[in-house]
Design a protein around this motif. Structure first.
Motif, PDB file in Angstrom:
ATOM      1  N   ASN A 137      -7.241   1.689  -0.526  1.00 11.32           N
ATOM      2  CA  ASN A 137      -5.958   1.937  -1.170  1.00 11.32           C
ATOM      3  C   ASN A 137      -5.686   0.868  -2.200  1.00 11.32           C
ATOM      4  OD1 ASN A 137      -3.234   2.408  -1.765  1.00 11.32           O
ATOM      5  ND2 ASN A 137      -2.811   3.098   0.306  1.00 11.32           N
ATOM      6  N   LYS A 170      -3.208   7.261   8.942  1.00 10.32           N
ATOM      7  CA  LYS A 170      -4.282   7.467   7.962  1.00 10.32           C
ATOM      8  C   LYS A 170      -4.145   6.485   6.799  1.00 10.32           C
ATOM      9  CE  LYS A 170      -5.130  12.193   9.268  1.00 10.32           C
ATOM     10  NZ  LYS A 170      -5.389  13.550   8.884  1.00 10.32           N
ATOM     11  N   GLY A 171      -2.918   6.247   6.362  1.00 11.75           N
ATOM     12  CA  GLY A 171      -2.687   5.272   5.306  1.00 11.75           C
ATOM     13  C   GLY A 171      -3.081   3.863   5.740  1.00 11.75           C
ATOM     14  N   HIS A 222       0.538   5.496   0.662  1.00 15.28           N
ATOM     15  CA  HIS A 222      -0.283   6.640   1.063  1.00 15.28           C
ATOM     16  C   HIS A 222       0.478   7.912   0.713  1.00 15.28           C
ATOM     17  CE1 HIS A 222      -3.014   9.136   3.423  1.00 15.28           C
ATOM     18  NE2 HIS A 222      -1.953   9.668   4.003  1.00 15.28           N
ATOM     19  N   SER A 279       5.367  10.458   0.966  1.00 16.58           N
ATOM     20  CA  SER A 279       4.542   9.247   0.980  1.00 16.58           C
ATOM     21  C   SER A 279       5.104   8.227   1.960  1.00 16.58           C
ATOM     22  CB  SER A 279       4.471   8.624  -0.423  1.00 16.58           C
ATOM     23  OG  SER A 279       5.736   8.161  -0.828  1.00 16.58           O
ATOM     24  N   GLN A 320       0.069  10.638   9.403  1.00 20.81           N
ATOM     25  CA  GLN A 320      -0.208  10.311   8.005  1.00 20.81           C
ATOM     26  C   GLN A 320      -0.085   8.804   7.766  1.00 20.81           C
ATOM     27  OE1 GLN A 320      -1.239  12.460   5.298  1.00 20.81           O
ATOM     28  NE2 GLN A 320      -1.778  13.540   7.177  1.00 20.81           N
ATOM     29  N   TYR A 379       0.865  -1.184   0.000  1.00 12.45           N
ATOM     30  CA  TYR A 379       0.000   0.000   0.000  1.00 12.45           C
ATOM     31  C   TYR A 379       0.897   1.228   0.000  1.00 12.45           C
ATOM     32  CZ  TYR A 379      -3.453  -3.366   1.630  1.00 12.45           C
ATOM     33  OH  TYR A 379      -4.273  -4.454   1.738  1.00 12.45           O
ATOM     34  N   GLU A 425      -6.870   3.585   5.640  1.00 12.14           N
ATOM     35  CA  GLU A 425      -7.324   3.403   4.263  1.00 12.14           C
ATOM     36  C   GLU A 425      -7.096   1.970   3.800  1.00 12.14           C
ATOM     37  OE1 GLU A 425      -5.124   6.284   2.020  1.00 12.14           O
ATOM     38  OE2 GLU A 425      -6.209   7.973   2.899  1.00 12.14           O
ATOM     39  N   SER A 430       4.946   3.837   2.236  1.00 10.83           N
ATOM     40  CA  SER A 430       4.469   2.574   1.687  1.00 10.83           C
ATOM     41  C   SER A 430       4.722   1.476   2.710  1.00 10.83           C
ATOM     42  CB  SER A 430       5.154   2.245   0.359  1.00 10.83           C
ATOM     43  OG  SER A 430       6.541   2.108   0.538  1.00 10.83           O
ATOM     44  N   ASN A 488       1.240  11.423   1.504  1.00 10.45           N
ATOM     45  CA  ASN A 488       1.125  12.254   2.704  1.00 10.45           C
ATOM     46  C   ASN A 488       0.753  13.688   2.359  1.00 10.45           C
ATOM     47  OD1 ASN A 488       1.892  10.017   4.178  1.00 10.45           O
ATOM     48  ND2 ASN A 488       4.033  10.613   4.273  1.00 10.45           N
TER      49      ASN A 488
END
Length: 84
Positions: free
Chosen positions: A84, A74-75, A5, A14, A71, A3, A78, A16, A7
């Protein structure tokens, strides 16, 4: 499954990570405070997404209302919701 995300509002662009057998693995931030984010990645290895969300969500950085750790949470949210 990996995954990624994107940011928002922080220095890293980001994060991962993989979730395998209900555990977080291979966390990697792009940009940001290299040493601190490597430490977050290492401390996250093998923990459940839910545990990490409970620990990291809402963490702030200086005057910002978020942080790289927030962040990441949050990822994770998701990812476990299948967004995601």
């Amino acid at each position: 499954m990996t995954y990624t995300h994107k940011n928002k509002g922080v220095c890293s662009t980001s994060v991962s990570f993989d979730i395998e057998d209900g555990k977080v693995k291979n966390v990697e931030f792009v940009g940001g405070c290299n040493g601190n984010l490597k430490a977050i990645a290492l401390l996250s290895e093998g923990r459940t997404p839910e545990e990490l969300i409970a620990t990291l969500k809402g963490n702030t950085c200086g005057w910002k209302d978020t942080s790289c750790a927030d962040q990441f949470a949050k990822g994770l949210e998701e990812a476990i919701k299948g967004e995601n």
